[in-house]
Scaffold this active site. Sequence first.
Site, mmCIF file in Angstrom:
data_model
loop_
_atom_site.group_PDB
_atom_site.id
_atom_site.type_symbol
_atom_site.label_atom_id
_atom_site.label_comp_id
_atom_site.label_asym_id
_atom_site.label_seq_id
_atom_site.Cartn_x
_atom_site.Cartn_y
_atom_site.Cartn_z
ATOM 1 N N CYS A 11 -1.114 4.042 7.945
ATOM 2 C CA CYS A 11 -2.451 3.468 7.785
ATOM 3 C C CYS A 11 -3.261 4.417 6.906
ATOM 4 O O CYS A 11 -2.728 5.389 6.378
ATOM 5 C CB CYS A 11 -3.122 3.148 9.115
ATOM 6 S SG CYS A 11 -3.594 4.564 10.115
ATOM 7 N N CYS A 83 -2.709 -1.467 8.048
ATOM 8 C CA CYS A 83 -4.001 -1.908 7.519
ATOM 9 C C CYS A 83 -3.802 -2.352 6.080
ATOM 10 O O CYS A 83 -2.877 -1.904 5.409
ATOM 11 C CB CYS A 83 -5.050 -0.805 7.615
ATOM 12 S SG CYS A 83 -4.756 0.625 6.565
ATOM 13 N N CYS A 90 -0.221 2.096 -0.615
ATOM 14 C CA CYS A 90 0.935 2.892 -0.200
ATOM 15 C C CYS A 90 1.805 3.177 -1.419
ATOM 16 O O CYS A 90 1.997 2.296 -2.254
ATOM 17 C CB CYS A 90 1.749 2.112 0.836
ATOM 18 S SG CYS A 90 3.269 2.937 1.327
#
EC number: 1.20.4.4
Length: 134
Positions: A11, A83, A90
Amino acid sequence: MENKKTIYFLCTGNSCRSQMAEAWGKQYLGDKWNVYSAGIEAHGVNPNAIKAMNEVNIDITNQTSDIIDANILNRADLVVTLCSHADSVCPSTPPHINRVHWGFDDPAGKEWSEFQRVRDEIGERIKRFSETGE
Protein backbone atom coordinates in the site's frame (compact mmCIF):
# COMPACT_ATOMS: atom_id res chain seq x y z
CA MET A 1 9.11 -27.05 4.37
CA GLU A 2 11.15 -24.34 2.68
CA ASN A 3 9.23 -24.49 -0.57
CA LYS A 4 6.90 -21.81 0.70
CA LYS A 5 5.41 -19.37 -1.75
CA THR A 6 5.89 -15.63 -1.18
CA ILE A 7 3.02 -13.14 -0.90
CA TYR A 8 3.77 -9.39 -0.82
CA PHE A 9 1.14 -6.92 0.41
CA LEU A 10 1.61 -3.34 -0.80
CA CYS A 11 0.00 0.00 0.00
CA THR A 12 1.09 3.62 -0.02
CA GLY A 13 2.78 4.04 3.36
CA ASN A 14 3.10 0.52 4.83
CA SER A 15 1.40 1.97 7.89
CA CYS A 16 -2.13 0.54 8.24
CA ARG A 17 -3.65 -1.72 5.59
CA SER A 18 -0.55 -3.60 4.51
CA GLN A 19 0.55 -3.99 8.13
CA MET A 20 -2.79 -5.56 9.03
CA ALA A 21 -2.65 -7.69 5.88
CA GLU A 22 0.83 -8.94 6.78
CA ALA A 23 -0.40 -9.93 10.25
CA TRP A 24 -3.54 -11.66 8.95
CA GLY A 25 -1.44 -13.29 6.24
CA LYS A 26 0.96 -14.74 8.78
CA GLN A 27 -2.00 -16.07 10.78
CA TYR A 28 -3.93 -17.63 7.89
CA LEU A 29 -1.17 -18.36 5.36
CA GLY A 30 2.02 -18.67 7.40
CA ASP A 31 2.31 -22.44 7.09
CA LYS A 32 2.42 -22.25 3.26
CA TRP A 33 3.51 -18.69 2.48
CA ASN A 34 6.31 -16.29 3.37
CA VAL A 35 4.36 -13.10 4.11
CA TYR A 36 5.77 -9.60 3.64
CA SER A 37 4.41 -6.07 3.36
CA ALA A 38 5.79 -2.78 2.10
CA GLY A 39 4.83 0.65 0.85
CA ILE A 40 5.69 3.12 -1.86
CA GLU A 41 6.93 5.09 1.17
CA ALA A 42 7.52 4.02 4.78
CA HIS A 43 5.36 6.05 7.18
CA GLY A 44 5.87 3.93 10.31
CA VAL A 45 3.32 1.52 11.75
CA ASN A 46 0.16 3.41 12.71
CA PRO A 47 -0.52 3.09 16.48
CA ASN A 48 -4.22 2.52 15.74
CA ALA A 49 -3.33 -0.39 13.45
CA ILE A 50 -1.39 -1.90 16.35
CA LYS A 51 -4.34 -1.30 18.69
CA ALA A 52 -6.86 -2.73 16.19
CA MET A 53 -4.86 -5.92 15.73
CA ASN A 54 -4.38 -6.23 19.50
CA GLU A 55 -8.19 -6.37 19.79
CA VAL A 56 -8.11 -9.63 17.82
CA ASN A 57 -5.10 -10.92 19.80
CA ILE A 58 -2.53 -10.33 17.05
CA ASP A 59 0.59 -8.41 18.09
CA ILE A 60 2.19 -6.33 15.32
CA THR A 61 4.40 -4.15 17.54
CA ASN A 62 7.52 -5.82 16.09
CA GLN A 63 6.53 -5.34 12.46
CA THR A 64 8.44 -2.65 10.61
CA SER A 65 7.34 -0.12 8.00
CA ASP A 66 9.38 -0.76 4.87
CA ILE A 67 9.62 0.56 1.34
CA ILE A 68 9.22 -1.90 -1.53
CA ASP A 69 12.16 -4.28 -1.84
CA ALA A 70 12.81 -5.11 -5.51
CA ASN A 71 14.26 -8.50 -4.57
CA ILE A 72 11.06 -9.56 -2.79
CA LEU A 73 8.87 -7.94 -5.46
CA ASN A 74 10.60 -9.75 -8.31
CA ARG A 75 10.49 -13.19 -6.70
CA ALA A 76 7.02 -13.01 -5.13
CA ASP A 77 4.50 -15.61 -6.20
CA LEU A 78 1.70 -13.13 -5.51
CA VAL A 79 1.76 -9.34 -5.17
CA VAL A 80 -1.39 -7.83 -3.65
CA THR A 81 -1.98 -4.07 -3.83
CA LEU A 82 -4.38 -2.83 -1.17
CA CYS A 83 -5.02 0.73 -2.38
CA SER A 84 -5.51 2.29 -5.80
CA HIS A 85 -2.44 4.53 -5.35
CA ALA A 86 -0.16 1.53 -4.81
CA ASP A 87 -1.86 -0.26 -7.70
CA SER A 88 -1.15 2.61 -10.10
CA VAL A 89 2.36 3.62 -8.96
CA CYS A 90 3.76 0.28 -7.83
CA PRO A 91 7.00 -0.47 -9.64
CA SER A 92 6.37 -2.63 -12.66
CA THR A 93 6.44 -6.32 -11.92
CA PRO A 94 7.89 -8.88 -14.32
CA PRO A 95 5.31 -10.65 -16.52
CA HIS A 96 5.65 -13.92 -14.55
CA ILE A 97 4.56 -12.23 -11.30
CA ASN A 98 0.90 -12.69 -10.40
CA ARG A 99 -0.34 -9.26 -9.27
CA VAL A 100 -3.86 -8.61 -7.99
CA HIS A 101 -5.64 -5.64 -6.46
CA TRP A 102 -7.75 -5.98 -3.30
CA GLY A 103 -8.94 -2.46 -2.55
CA PHE A 104 -9.62 -1.35 1.03
CA ASP A 105 -10.43 2.09 2.44
CA ASP A 106 -7.61 3.91 4.23
CA PRO A 107 -8.54 4.20 7.93
CA ALA A 108 -5.68 6.62 8.74
CA GLY A 109 -6.96 9.84 10.25
CA LYS A 110 -10.49 8.48 10.53
CA GLU A 111 -12.51 7.42 13.53
CA TRP A 112 -11.68 4.28 15.49
CA SER A 113 -14.54 2.24 14.03
CA GLU A 114 -12.94 2.61 10.58
CA PHE A 115 -9.79 0.85 11.79
CA GLN A 116 -11.93 -1.98 13.17
CA ARG A 117 -13.99 -2.26 9.97
CA VAL A 118 -10.98 -2.26 7.65
CA ARG A 119 -9.13 -4.72 9.94
CA ASP A 120 -12.08 -7.12 9.77
CA GLU A 121 -12.50 -6.72 5.99
CA ILE A 122 -8.82 -7.45 5.37
CA GLY A 123 -8.94 -10.44 7.73
CA GLU A 124 -12.01 -11.87 6.00
CA ARG A 125 -10.45 -11.38 2.55
CA ILE A 126 -7.24 -13.15 3.50
CA LYS A 127 -9.14 -15.92 5.26
CA ARG A 128 -11.17 -16.44 2.07
CA PHE A 129 -7.96 -16.54 0.03
CA SER A 130 -6.51 -19.14 2.42
CA GLU A 131 -9.59 -21.32 1.97
CA THR A 132 -10.26 -20.89 -1.76
CA GLY A 133 -7.02 -19.65 -3.32
CA GLU A 134 -8.91 -16.67 -4.71
